[in-house]
Design a protein around this motif. Structure first.
Motif, PDB file in Angstrom:
ATOM      1  N   ALA A  77       0.850  -1.229  -0.101  1.00  0.00           N
ATOM      2  CA  ALA A  77      -0.085   0.003  -0.196  1.00  0.00           C
ATOM      3  C   ALA A  77       0.888   1.405   0.038  1.00  0.00           C
ATOM      4  O   ALA A  77       0.341   2.126  -0.537  1.00  0.00           O
ATOM      5  N   MET A  78       2.131   1.384   0.716  1.00  0.00           N
ATOM      6  CA  MET A  78       2.960   2.566   0.854  1.00  0.00           C
ATOM      7  C   MET A  78       3.219   2.625  -0.393  1.00  0.00           C
ATOM      8  O   MET A  78       3.628   3.705  -1.083  1.00  0.00           O
ATOM      9  N   MET A  79       3.888   1.473  -1.090  1.00  0.00           N
ATOM     10  CA  MET A  79       4.626   1.631  -2.482  1.00  0.00           C
ATOM     11  C   MET A  79       3.511   2.197  -3.540  1.00  0.00           C
ATOM     12  O   MET A  79       3.877   3.067  -4.578  1.00  0.00           O
ATOM     13  N   GLY A  80       2.146   1.525  -3.386  1.00  0.00           N
ATOM     14  CA  GLY A  80       1.474   1.899  -4.382  1.00  0.00           C
ATOM     15  C   GLY A  80       0.607   3.376  -4.384  1.00  0.00           C
ATOM     16  O   GLY A  80       0.723   4.305  -5.337  1.00  0.00           O
ATOM     17  N   SER A  81       0.727   4.060  -3.047  1.00  0.00           N
ATOM     18  CA  SER A  81       0.353   5.221  -2.801  1.00  0.00           C
ATOM     19  C   SER A  81       1.529   6.103  -3.295  1.00  0.00           C
ATOM     20  O   SER A  81       1.243   7.190  -3.365  1.00  0.00           O
ATOM     21  N   PHE A  82       2.730   5.742  -3.302  1.00  0.00           N
ATOM     22  CA  PHE A  82       3.731   6.359  -3.718  1.00  0.00           C
ATOM     23  C   PHE A  82       3.804   6.737  -5.131  1.00  0.00           C
ATOM     24  O   PHE A  82       4.094   7.571  -6.098  1.00  0.00           O
ATOM     25  N   TYR A  83       3.596   5.565  -5.940  1.00  0.00           N
ATOM     26  CA  TYR A  83       3.663   5.447  -7.423  1.00  0.00           C
ATOM     27  C   TYR A  83       2.508   5.592  -8.253  1.00  0.00           C
ATOM     28  O   TYR A  83       2.535   5.596  -9.238  1.00  0.00           O
ATOM     29  N   GLY A  84       1.340   5.661  -7.553  1.00  0.00           N
ATOM     30  CA  GLY A  84       0.120   5.975  -8.057  1.00  0.00           C
ATOM     31  C   GLY A  84      -0.001   7.473  -8.588  1.00  0.00           C
ATOM     32  O   GLY A  84      -0.494   7.486  -9.801  1.00  0.00           O
ATOM     33  N   PRO A  85       0.290   8.233  -7.778  1.00  0.00           N
ATOM     34  CA  PRO A  85       0.186   9.475  -8.445  1.00  0.00           C
ATOM     35  C   PRO A  85       1.188   9.927  -9.796  1.00  0.00           C
ATOM     36  O   PRO A  85       0.948  10.992 -10.092  1.00  0.00           O
ATOM     37  N   VAL A  86       2.164   9.198  -9.533  1.00  0.00           N
ATOM     38  CA  VAL A  86       3.124   9.426 -10.690  1.00  0.00           C
ATOM     39  C   VAL A  86       2.252   9.389 -12.201  1.00  0.00           C
ATOM     40  O   VAL A  86       2.726  10.470 -12.917  1.00  0.00           O
ATOM     41  N   GLY A  87       1.513   8.561 -12.245  1.00  0.00           N
ATOM     42  CA  GLY A  87       0.720   8.391 -13.666  1.00  0.00           C
ATOM     43  C   GLY A  87      -0.442   9.706 -13.617  1.00  0.00           C
ATOM     44  O   GLY A  87      -0.919  10.253 -14.535  1.00  0.00           O
ATOM     45  N   GLY A  88      -0.960   9.432 -12.363  1.00  0.00           N
ATOM     46  CA  GLY A  88      -2.331  10.071 -12.181  1.00  0.00           C
ATOM     47  C   GLY A  88      -2.319  11.874 -12.493  1.00  0.00           C
ATOM     48  O   GLY A  88      -3.052  12.239 -12.839  1.00  0.00           O
ATOM     49  N   VAL A  89      -1.107  12.285 -11.764  1.00  0.00           N
ATOM     50  CA  VAL A  89      -0.925  13.475 -12.082  1.00  0.00           C
ATOM     51  C   VAL A  89      -0.721  14.243 -13.508  1.00  0.00           C
ATOM     52  O   VAL A  89      -1.320  15.082 -13.850  1.00  0.00           O
ATOM     53  N   ALA A  90       0.037  13.262 -14.269  1.00  0.00           N
ATOM     54  CA  ALA A  90       0.355  13.619 -15.420  1.00  0.00           C
ATOM     55  C   ALA A  90      -0.912  13.769 -16.225  1.00  0.00           C
ATOM     56  O   ALA A  90      -1.116  14.803 -17.082  1.00  0.00           O
ATOM     57  N   GLY A  91      -1.904  12.792 -16.036  1.00  0.00           N
ATOM     58  CA  GLY A  91      -3.103  12.917 -16.807  1.00  0.00           C
ATOM     59  C   GLY A  91      -3.987  13.860 -16.293  1.00  0.00           C
ATOM     60  O   GLY A  91      -4.705  14.476 -17.142  1.00  0.00           O
ATOM     61  N   ILE A  92      -3.928  14.139 -14.781  1.00  0.00           N
ATOM     62  CA  ILE A  92      -4.874  15.271 -14.352  1.00  0.00           C
ATOM     63  C   ILE A  92      -4.593  16.637 -15.090  1.00  0.00           C
ATOM     64  O   ILE A  92      -5.095  17.496 -15.304  1.00  0.00           O
TER      65      ILE A  92
END
Length: 70
Positions: free
Chosen positions: A44-59
């Protein structure tokens, strides 16, 4: 149909909400894919760190397109 003007405040709020939700989604995805192998907390910690990497670019791209369209 009424149009909503995209102001700086609305864009900042959308960016903040997008960052939070992509972090939550990354944590859930991390637990689903690697929870058994490395443990739910670490996944969960790794996912919450790497999740926004792609999400922020799309946003950011979406907000730029919305500002150009509207």
């Amino acid at each position: 149909m009424t149009l909503v003007e995209l102001t700086a405040g609305v864009a900042a709020l959308a960016l903040l909400i997008g960052i939070v939700t992509s972090g939550i989604g990354g944590a859930i995805g991390g637990m689903a894919t690697g929870g058994k192998a490395i443990g739910n907390q670490l996944a969960a910690m790794m996912g919450s760190f790497y999740g926004p990497v792609g999400g922020v670019a799309g946003i950011v791209v979406g907000l730029i397109l919305l500002s150009l369209i509207g």
